[in-house]
Design an enzyme around this catalytic site. Structure first.
Site, PDB file in Angstrom:
ATOM      1  N   HIS A   1       0.826  -1.222   0.000  1.00  0.00           N
ATOM      2  CA  HIS A   1       0.000   0.000   0.000  1.00  0.00           C
ATOM      3  C   HIS A   1       0.853   1.262   0.000  1.00  0.00           C
ATOM      4  CE1 HIS A   1       0.193   0.886   4.425  1.00  0.00           C
ATOM      5  NE2 HIS A   1       0.181  -0.418   4.579  1.00  0.00           N
TER       6      HIS A   1
ATOM      7  N   ASP B   1       6.127   1.017   6.590  1.00  0.00           N
ATOM      8  CA  ASP B   1       4.711   0.681   6.440  1.00  0.00           C
ATOM      9  C   ASP B   1       4.053   1.676   5.524  1.00  0.00           C
ATOM     10  OD1 ASP B   1       2.133  -0.215   6.712  1.00  0.00           O
ATOM     11  OD2 ASP B   1       1.881   0.425   8.775  1.00  0.00           O
TER      12      ASP B   1
ATOM     13  N   GLU C   1      -5.307   1.902   2.816  1.00  0.00           N
ATOM     14  CA  GLU C   1      -5.148   0.670   3.602  1.00  0.00           C
ATOM     15  C   GLU C   1      -5.300   0.943   5.079  1.00  0.00           C
ATOM     16  OE1 GLU C   1      -3.463  -2.547   5.986  1.00  0.00           O
ATOM     17  OE2 GLU C   1      -2.828  -0.471   5.969  1.00  0.00           O
ATOM     18  N   GLU C   2      -4.731   2.044   5.536  1.00  0.00           N
ATOM     19  CA  GLU C   2      -4.685   2.307   6.980  1.00  0.00           C
ATOM     20  C   GLU C   2      -6.053   2.607   7.570  1.00  0.00           C
ATOM     21  OE1 GLU C   2      -2.291   1.468   8.612  1.00  0.00           O
ATOM     22  OE2 GLU C   2      -0.422   1.738   7.506  1.00  0.00           O
TER      23      GLU C   2
ATOM     24  N   ASP D   1       3.261  -6.503   3.566  1.00  0.00           N
ATOM     25  CA  ASP D   1       2.885  -5.394   4.456  1.00  0.00           C
ATOM     26  C   ASP D   1       3.255  -5.660   5.916  1.00  0.00           C
ATOM     27  OD1 ASP D   1       1.900  -2.985   5.354  1.00  0.00           O
ATOM     28  OD2 ASP D   1      -0.209  -3.601   5.285  1.00  0.00           O
TER      29      ASP D   1
ATOM     30  N   HIS E   1       3.591   2.903  12.645  1.00  0.00           N
ATOM     31  CA  HIS E   1       2.656   4.023  12.897  1.00  0.00           C
ATOM     32  C   HIS E   1       3.231   5.077  13.852  1.00  0.00           C
ATOM     33  CE1 HIS E   1      -1.072   1.291  11.876  1.00  0.00           C
ATOM     34  NE2 HIS E   1      -0.154   1.302  10.924  1.00  0.00           N
TER      35      HIS E   1
HETATM   36 ZN    ZN Z   1       0.728  -1.364   6.354  1.00  0.00          ZN
END
Ligand code: ZN
Ligand code: NAG
Ligand code: NAG
Ligand code: NAG
Length: 470
Positions: free
Chosen positions: A289, A301, A335-336, A363, A433
């Site tokens: 993503h 990520d 995606e998130e 991922d 994140h």
């Molecule tokens: Zn991810």
């Protein structure tokens, strides 16, 4: 050496000796032995892919491309200008790379912005508390929320102490067990706290290691439960407040959050292909993503997953290889926010589900690759195991259970074989994140290996005589 210089029986004998031909000639009744021989026949191509990716001209290319991309664009939150710029950037880069059918497929994505946010402990002493609001959280009133704190270590403790929670800020100090197990505190912490009358919730970051950084992520409200503001705090602050509370010390916090949800925004899944030369309508899909959180650089990520997926197509193209089926790169958006881009992609393309041979997603980082996780029938698994043997030159031959990933789950649930990259992701949740998700986490040598695994598997599956059995 050219085969025509030998008599046919002699050439046949050589192939037999090399162990790569058997009952190949009985096309209609292919046994597993035939398939094994067919796969074995790809060993020189696999070596060429590995050489190019790991030692040759493509060495460090996915890393260098990713570094340029994240240093230029930065992070890429759904609904943000940065994500729009990132999609334009990739559209141009994939065209410049000479891939086929580069195009964008429209998707509506959630648009949430954190705005200004800040938290301060007022009692027992003044200390600022570092926070990251959680995706979809409401903001506080402009003057903020000031309230006493109730610290709990679990939902069970929260429910047991429900009468104490009314009017308070609930701080969760749940221990990290695993992401899958512990993430429920991020997802449902606000809802559970609101049910017992709390005015806000602060959640210990879902992280396996911390140097005082909060980790954000999506969270879910429920329609029948009042919405309260919610944010993550660093592991260190959650533990400190738990210690204070266990001593009977009164804790007061003031919380200000400017978070806002805007109408859904226009975004795109970004697609590029190497069109198949024999069955162009049949597809092997490789993906990661492109969107990220609004902190750090989104290099891990999922910059790494997106860029090894691009790299797989680049390598195959650079070697002049032309698979029978189409190799399709998809860089997902949204995606998130819960796999928004991939869900819309599935809805749009599921009518062609029988043309999807294998769906692949990376991922969970691009650290040292250990192998692939695979979901599919036993017959397909047996074939995948043989394909993994082609990666013997880099000793990454393991096939594990349970291919998974937000962006390919819909296909796998509908019966399409799926594979996800399994890497040594021990450090993944250190950075996930958080502001720490930067290029510094990435290692070019490991990305080379990931790209080699991705390219060999996707190419061979796309080029084999038959699709994977379902
Ligand atoms: Zn991810
Ligand atoms: C690839 O990266 C490694 C590690 O940083 C470095 O030693 C090597 O020289 C690089 N290779 C190229 C071709 O840039
Ligand atoms: C603590 O912070 C509050 C609010 O910012 C301020 O009014 C107060 O004077 C501070 N107290 C101390 C002891 O610094
Ligand atoms: C190959 O990988 C396995 C783990 O999958 C490891 O046990 C083994 O030592 C490795 N072999 C070499 C030669 O590196």
């Amino acid at each position: 050496m050219k085969l025509e210089y030998f008599s046919l029986p002699f050439a046949f004998a050589i192939l037999l000796l090399s162990g790569c031909i058997g009952k190949h000639i009985h096309k209609n009744v292919r046994t597993f032995e035939d398939i094994k021989k067919e796969i074995c026949g790809y060993s020189s191509i696999a070596s060429a892919i590995i050489d190019l990716a790991v030692h040759g001209k493509a060495q460090n290319r996915s890393y260098d491309r990713l570094a340029l991309f994240v240093d230029t664009i930065g992070n890429r939150m759904s609904g943000s200008k940065n994500l729009d710029l990132a999609i334009k950037y990739m559209y141009n880069a994939l065209q410049k790379d000479g891939l086929d059918n580069v195009h964008l497929e429209p998707v509506k994505v959630p648009h949430w912005e954190r705005g200004e946010e800040f938290a301060m402990m007022l009692e027992p002493r003044n200390q600022s508390i570092s926070i990251l609001g959680l995706g979809s959280s409401i903001g506080t009133p402009p003057q903020g929320i000031t309230a006493d704190v109730l610290v709990v270590t679990s939902f069970t403790e929260l429910h047991r102490r429900a009468p104490e929670a009314r009017g308070k800020i609930v701080v969760y100090n749940q221990p990290f067990v695993s992401y899958e197990e512990t993430v429920k505190y991020r997802s449902f912490g606000a809802v559970e706290a609101a049910k017992v009358g709390a005015v806000a919730s602060l959640i210990r970051s879902i992280a396996s290691f911390s140097i005082y950084s909060p980790h954000t992520g999506w969270q879910d409200y429920q329609t029948d439960v009042p919405k309260i503001p919610t944010a993550c705090i660093a592991v260190e602050d959650a533990e400190m407040m738990a210690r204070m509370a266990s001593r009977g010390t009164k804790i007061v916090i003031t919380l200000k959050m400017g978070a806002k949800t805007y109408p859904d925004a226009n975004s795109f899944n970004t697609v590029a292909e190497i069109v198949g030369n024999k069955y162009p309508e049949q597809v092997v899909l490789v993906s990661g993503h492109l969107d990220s959180w609004d902190v750090g650089q989104g290099a891990m990520d999922d910059g790494g997953g997106a860029f090894i997926s691009w790299e797989a197509l680049s390598i195959i193209k650079d070697l002049g290889l032309s698979p029978k089926r189409t190799l399709r790169l998809v860089l997902w958006t949204g995606e998130e926010q819960g796999g928004v881009g991939s869900r819309q992609y599935y809805e749009l393309h599921k009518e062609n589900i029988f043309d999807f041979d294998l769906v692949m997603e990376s991922d969970t980082g691009t650290f040292m690759p250990l192998g692939l996780q695979f979901t599919g029938r036993d017959k397909a698994r047996a074939i995948m195991k043989e394909v993994m043997m082609l990666l013997q030159p880099i000793n990454i031959t393991s096939l594990y259970e349970h291919g998974e990933g937000t962006d390919i789950d819909y296909w796998m649930e509908a019966g399409v074989p799926g594979a996800s990259l399994l890497d040594d992701f021990q450090k993944y949740f250190w950075f996930h994140h958080s502001q720490g998700d930067t290029m510094t986490v990435q290692d070019p040598a490991l990305m080379n290996l990931c790209a080699a695994v991705w390219a060999v598997v996707s190419y061979v599956i796309a080029d084999m005589e038959e699709m994977l059995p379902r």
